[in-house]
Design an enzyme around this catalytic site. Structure first.
Site, PDB file in Angstrom:
ATOM      1  N   ASP A 176       2.599   4.102  -1.615  1.00 62.82           N
ATOM      2  CA  ASP A 176       2.393   3.216  -2.766  1.00 62.82           C
ATOM      3  C   ASP A 176       0.916   2.841  -2.917  1.00 62.82           C
ATOM      4  O   ASP A 176       0.233   2.553  -1.929  1.00 62.82           O
ATOM      5  CB  ASP A 176       3.212   1.946  -2.599  1.00 62.82           C
ATOM      6  CG  ASP A 176       4.671   2.139  -2.951  1.00 62.82           C
ATOM      7  OD1 ASP A 176       5.223   3.204  -2.612  1.00 62.82           O
ATOM      8  OD2 ASP A 176       5.256   1.231  -3.559  1.00 62.82           O
ATOM      9  N   ASP A 207       6.558   5.446 -14.714  1.00 66.19           N
ATOM     10  CA  ASP A 207       7.504   5.601 -13.621  1.00 66.19           C
ATOM     11  C   ASP A 207       7.459   4.394 -12.683  1.00 66.19           C
ATOM     12  O   ASP A 207       6.389   3.861 -12.398  1.00 66.19           O
ATOM     13  CB  ASP A 207       7.169   6.877 -12.842  1.00 66.19           C
ATOM     14  CG  ASP A 207       8.137   7.161 -11.719  1.00 66.19           C
ATOM     15  OD1 ASP A 207       9.315   7.401 -12.019  1.00 66.19           O
ATOM     16  OD2 ASP A 207       7.716   7.140 -10.548  1.00 66.19           O
ATOM     17  N   HIS A 211       7.995  -1.551  -9.488  1.00 67.36           N
ATOM     18  CA  HIS A 211       7.588  -1.465  -8.086  1.00 67.36           C
ATOM     19  C   HIS A 211       6.072  -1.319  -7.921  1.00 67.36           C
ATOM     20  O   HIS A 211       5.614  -0.952  -6.842  1.00 67.36           O
ATOM     21  CB  HIS A 211       8.283  -0.284  -7.409  1.00 67.36           C
ATOM     22  CG  HIS A 211       9.777  -0.373  -7.447  1.00 67.36           C
ATOM     23  ND1 HIS A 211      10.467  -1.406  -6.864  1.00 67.36           N
ATOM     24  CD2 HIS A 211      10.704   0.437  -8.021  1.00 67.36           C
ATOM     25  CE1 HIS A 211      11.773  -1.224  -7.063  1.00 67.36           C
ATOM     26  NE2 HIS A 211      11.934  -0.114  -7.758  1.00 67.36           N
ATOM     27  N   GLU A 244      10.019   2.290 -16.882  1.00 67.67           N
ATOM     28  CA  GLU A 244      11.244   2.453 -16.114  1.00 67.67           C
ATOM     29  C   GLU A 244      11.424   1.185 -15.284  1.00 67.67           C
ATOM     30  O   GLU A 244      10.834   1.039 -14.217  1.00 67.67           O
ATOM     31  CB  GLU A 244      11.167   3.676 -15.190  1.00 67.67           C
ATOM     32  CG  GLU A 244      12.465   3.873 -14.401  1.00 67.67           C
ATOM     33  CD  GLU A 244      12.295   4.728 -13.159  1.00 67.67           C
ATOM     34  OE1 GLU A 244      13.314   5.249 -12.678  1.00 67.67           O
ATOM     35  OE2 GLU A 244      11.156   4.869 -12.665  1.00 67.67           O
TER      36      GLU A 244
END
Length: 502
Positions: A176, A207, A211, A244
């Site tokens: 990440d 995408d 997160h 998303e």
């Protein structure tokens, strides 16, 4: 995001292409950019006005969601010249192109991570999340709760010889990115400027938008996207962004401050429940509640709708291959508010169940087993010529699923009430039968009444009160009968669209 300029033109029907599986132009068995270009006339005839391409950047995996170079095209898919030609040809047909932008993480092979993992003194170290085992234990973040979009419970991964671990929410091969780094943000905005202005794409699908920051700092995600949205608007006004955000409406809402659209996963799952339970699930009321939530964050929100996408079992398999129910699914998607996305192959009834590779099988263009344009990157298990009628056959059949989609899309584009994207124009009807899904699509001059029969048996629908004005039939799945007593005889799994007048 209320001060951001909305797009001048909002495509009324979009199409998701998993690039590797769509169309092969050079006989290597891998779908590619030139293959997509060769099918633009097909997509235009279907009625598509925008295409979302899954990632086209270089990557070590088949799915390309772990990028190694944000400025290049995956060689298996073609060249930058090929992509420029796709853009040009699409734009000539009035079709927008949206790129999948994967900036939650990179590949471990990306030069940023290669430098970051080589030394904790390297400036690129700050581009990722690093902690010692003690820090992880102290903060109690060693394990994460599983989510629908990631089954990785242990997100901290070893870097051989390194006292620190790195965070990769999806897998160890996808570390990440850490947006506490101002330099990283600068580089990401430079990437978006390159694709929007120098190459000419029309927008991005973002995408893993929920997160961008790890779960222990998840409240910072919408804040980041608010900044991102303003940067995109400054770079190229009117550019489209769709996130998303695989979460309930209450969590999705704040993302509309920065992103113009977000995918409506709750709607996707509600439509699937309707199909296999045969009851309306209070869908209209639920949608109106969701719209109220979304509009508090951005009155001009765009609800990106879908039946399924590349991460979900195909709708054809959800209904166990029942073509009548696939037609019902299409009719619901294409008559509800929002900006619908059709996953490639849905229009011909392609099948597929997890694992992921099996919901991304090759599109079936013709019945020729040696069709050179078929992207046989994987031997199909679900979508085979024996289980799914090829497009070439369906095009010749006026009652095929393909022609059902084509007709529905044409009606959606012809009726102003159906084609309205922003400010969702949805209202309940007096009909309270649980096995019927009904709603008005309101409009000052051209309102529409939509009725769906959710069961495998005919039903009669009595039109009373305000509904008596809706006497002109503009679409029917299969022949429906309107009697003199304002009663509609609706066939099994049938749908009708009615307007006022004769």
């Amino acid at each position: 995001m209320n001060d951001l300029i909305a797009p001048v033109h909002l495509p009324r029907v979009c199409y998701e292409i998993f690039v590797r599986a769509f169309c092969d132009s050079n006989g290597d068995g891998i779908g590619d950019i030139n293959g997509i270009t060769s099918k633009l006339d097909y997509l235009q005839e279907l009625g598509i006005e925008a295409i979302w391409l899954t990632p086209i950047h270089p990557s070590p995996t088949y799915h390309k969601y772990d990028v190694t170079d944000y400025y290049a095209i995956e060689p298996e898919y073609g060249t930058m010249d090929d992509f420029r030609r796709l853009l040009s040809e699409a734009h000539q047909r009035g079709i927008h192109i949206y790129m999948d932008l994967v900036i939650n993480h990179t590949s471990t092979h990306h030069p940023w991570f290669q430098k970051a993992s080589a030394s904790n003194a390297n400036p690129y170290r700050r581009f990722y999340w690093w902690m010692t085992p003690q820090q992880i234990e102290t903060r109690r973040i060693g394990r994460r709760q599983l989510t629908a979009d990631s089954w990785e419970a242990n997100p901290w991964h070893d870097n051989p010889g390194d006292p620190e671990k790195y965070y990769g929410m999806f897998t160890h091969s996808m570390p990440d990115l850490n947006y506490d780094s101002p330099l990283l943000r600068q580089k990401v905005y430079r990437i978006t400027q390159f694709w929007l202005n120098e190459i000419g794409v029309d927008g991005f699908r973002l995408d893993a938008a929920r997160h961008i920051y790890p779960y222990w700092e998840k409240e910072r995600n919408p804040v980041f996207w608010e900044e991102f949205g303003k940067e995109i608007e400054n770079i190229k006004p009117g550019s489209y962004t769709v996130g998303e955000v695989w979460a309930p409406a209450e969590e999705v809402g704040p993302y509309f401050r920065g992103l113009k659209a977000n995918f409506h996963f709750d709607l996707s799952f509600n439509l699937q429940r309707i199909l296999y339970q045969g009851t309306h699930q209070n869908l209209v009321r639920r949608l109106l509640d969701d719209y109220r939530i979304f509009s508090t964050y951005n009155p001009a929100f765009i609800d990106a709708t879908m039946l399924t996408n590349h991460d979900q079992n195909r709708i054809g398999s959800v209904v166990e291959g029942n073509i009548a129910q696939m037609k019902l699914a299409a009719a619901m998607l294409l008559t509800l508010p929002g900006q619908p996305y059709i996953y490639y192959g849905e229009e011909i009834g392609m099948l597929g169940q997890k694992p992921d590779e099996r919901i991304r099988e090759p599109f079936i263009w013709t019945e020729d087993r040696n069709d050179p344009q078929r992207a046989l990157w994987i031997k199909p298990r679900y979508s085979r010529r024996a289980t799914v009628r090829a497009l070439s056959l369906q095009q010749q059949d006026p009652n095929s699923l393909y022609n059902h989609y084509r007709k529905l899309i044409a009606v959606r584009k012809a009726e102003p009430a159906l084609g309205q994207i922003q400010n969702p124009n949805l209202a309940e009807t007096p009909i309270d039968t649980t096995t019927l899904l009904t709603y008005f699509r309101t409009h000052p001059t051209h309102p529409v009444l939509v009725i769906h029969n959710l069961i495998d048996a005919p039903q009669s629908v009595q039109l009373s009160g305000e509904m008596e004005k809706y006497t002109r039939l503009v679409f029917q799945t299969s022949p429906a009968v309107i009697t003199e007593k304002n009663t509609i005889q609706l066939p099994a799994y049938g749908s009708v669209i009615l307007t006022q007048g004769s």
